[in-house]
Write an enzyme that holds these catalytic residues in place. Structure first.
Site, PDB file in Angstrom:
ATOM      1  N   CYS A   1       8.435  -0.679  11.081  1.00 51.89           N
ATOM      2  CA  CYS A   1       9.554  -0.975  10.186  1.00 51.89           C
ATOM      3  C   CYS A   1      10.433   0.227   9.852  1.00 51.89           C
ATOM      4  O   CYS A   1      11.618   0.245  10.186  1.00 51.89           O
ATOM      5  CB  CYS A   1       9.023  -1.594   8.890  1.00 51.89           C
ATOM      6  SG  CYS A   1       8.249  -3.205   9.117  1.00 51.89           S
TER       7      CYS A   1
ATOM      8  N   LYS B   1      -1.054   4.211   9.813  1.00 52.25           N
ATOM      9  CA  LYS B   1      -1.553   4.152   8.444  1.00 52.25           C
ATOM     10  C   LYS B   1      -2.907   3.441   8.472  1.00 52.25           C
ATOM     11  O   LYS B   1      -3.272   2.829   9.485  1.00 52.25           O
ATOM     12  CB  LYS B   1      -0.564   3.414   7.531  1.00 52.25           C
ATOM     13  CG  LYS B   1      -0.370   1.951   7.911  1.00 52.25           C
ATOM     14  CD  LYS B   1       0.613   1.247   6.968  1.00 52.25           C
ATOM     15  CE  LYS B   1       0.001   0.973   5.621  1.00 52.25           C
ATOM     16  NZ  LYS B   1       0.858   0.115   4.777  1.00 52.25           N
TER      17      LYS B   1
END
Length: 459
Positions: free
Chosen positions: A266, A327
């Site tokens: 994103c 992440k």
């Protein structure tokens, strides 16, 4: 309500499964026959906590089905969500070919009125372009169709997407007309019980809201990373600074953790797309470009301090790497900082033994023939004989390791921490040379090499 979701990727699959969970009758369509067959059997290829069990529950309840049949999908839903990919082109703009292909399918097959919902992240003006595209396709084949375009951007965080979808903090809906608003309100009623989370606005404002949100969060990350660099040069501790500014409720603690850069599907893509949109609109994008530039530099930070510690000679060095995904709680490697680090280390002549709880398969697919990469089955296995340990992703299982074991297995007790997981004073007392991000005295290195060596210098 009968709902169709076009696209079984990250956003589409989560949205389809959660809508089915609350009782809607959902068909999820994708052109990838192999993926659809796997989903029909309850196999989910992406890692997202809670998603696989949710898909299986939807299949068992018969409220969720998967298909490659575009006609079936188009005819099924009263509301059709478009959740297909919008990858970046070379110029940074979003590639909308898959969005428009759904519009073509709607024009070919749909006869009853339809609400078409943009769930994919798309540039401002895409809703208008999609409407025009469908209208032209209808004229070409000599058909009429009543349809409405709605923008309903997603705000899912990888690693907590199912929870975010079940309990959204806001539901942004860009549309026109009371009838369409009523349908969308009914659709989201199960998620809107405790208090009204729905925000109605115009189509273009909803499209821009998604980009603005992601770019704001990316800006906070680049800001704290720049302050961390300043802290290193001034002898301050970024952890103290972070707590000091985070206590201000106008700033907050979210997204002000220094590290080795943001990645994922994103932030990088959306930042490039908004910069491109600003250029197309002849608007300034100075701040956005600075955020992007800082992040690109930050992804090289770990390598630069490793290279500085070894005085510019990494040939023959072997490093243990903990964390590959961009992440925790995902296997997503898109624009991951680890990829920049790996490629910098290999170019300098070093090899890497790496571990990640979820991203091993994806890493293997990205680097199938890389002789300088070895993927190991446990975090402890990568340590044996390595010159140093590098932390690139803040998985929970890395936060309280056995430091004595690390010291025993490394050739030297050296840790480069791209996520500031450990107490610098404690590690110093235990004989480690520890290099976190922005921790003042802890970050000082023997020399500073600002530029990465060219490939010819390490050949």
């Amino acid at each position: 309500m009968k709902i169709t979701v076009f696209g079984s990727g990250y956003v589409g699959l989560v949205q389809a499964a959660v809508l089915a969970e609350v009782g809607h009758d959902v068909v999820c369509m994708d052109v990838d026959a192999q993926k659809i067959e796997q989903l029909r059997q309850g196999h989910v290829s992406i890692f997202e906590p809670g998603l696989a069990s949710l898909v299986r529950e939807g299949l068992e309840s018969k409220r969720l089905q998967f298909t490659t049949d575009e006609r079936l999908a188009v005819l099924h839903g009263r509301v059709a969500f478009i959740a297909v990919g919008t990858p970046s082109r070379e110029d940074g703009s979003a590639d909308l070919r898959y969005v428009m292909s759904v519009g073509d399918a709607i024009a070919r097959h749909r006869q009853q009125p339809l609400i078409v919902v943009e769930k994919s992240t798309v540039p401002v003006g895409t809703g208008d372009a999609l409407r025009s595209h469908i209208e032209k396709a209808l004229i070409k084949i000599g058909r009429l169709l009543q349809f409405d375009i709605v923008s309903n951007p997603e705000f899912l965080k990888e690693g907590s997407a199912v929870a975010d979808c079940r309990r959204p903090d806001r539901i942004v809906i860009g549309c026109e007309g009371a009838e369409v608003r009523d349908v969308m309100r009914d659709l989201y009623a199960p998620f809107n019980r405790n208090h009204d989370r729905i925000m109605f606005m115009d189509l273009r404002s909803a499209e821009l809201t998604k980009y603005a949100a992601n770019c704001m969060l990316a800006t906070k990350i680049s800001f704290i990373n720049q302050i961390a660099e300043l802290a290193e040069h001034l002898g301050a501790d970024i952890e103290s600074v972070r707590q000091g500014i985070g206590a201000d409720t106008r700033i907050g603690y979210h997204f002000i953790y220094p590290g080795c850069g943001y990645g994922g599907s994103c932030f990088p893509k959306d930042m490039r797309a908004l910069i491109h949109s600003a250029e197309q609109a002849h608007c300034s994008s100075d701040l956005l470009q600075a955020v992007e530039a800082i992040n690109q530099r930050q992804k090289h930070k770990l390598f630069e301090r490793i290279n500085a510690f070894y005085r510019g000679d990494l040939r023959g060095k072997a490093f243990a790497l903990w964390g590959l995904a961009f992440k925790p709680n995902t296997d997503d490697m898109r624009d991951a900082p680890s990829r920049v680090l790996l490629e910098d280390l290999w170019a300098a002549g070093a090899s890497v033994r790496a571990f990640d709880p979820e991203a091993m398969v994806e890493t293997q697919s990205l680097y199938p023939n890389e002789s300088k990469l070895m993927l190991m089955g446990t975090p402890e296995a990568v340590l044996a004989g390595a010159d140093a340990l590098i932390i690139c992703t803040e998985w929970q299982q890395f936060k309280a390791p056995d430091f004595e074991l690390i010291k025993q297995r490394l050739t030297s007790p050296v840790i480069f921490d791209g996520r500031n997981l450990y107490d610098a004073e404690r590690l110093a007392r235990n004989g480690f040379q520890y290099f976190p991000m922005g921790r003042g005295e802890s970050c000082k290195l023997p020399i500073t090499l600002r530029q990465r060596p060219a490939a010819s210098d390490v050949a």
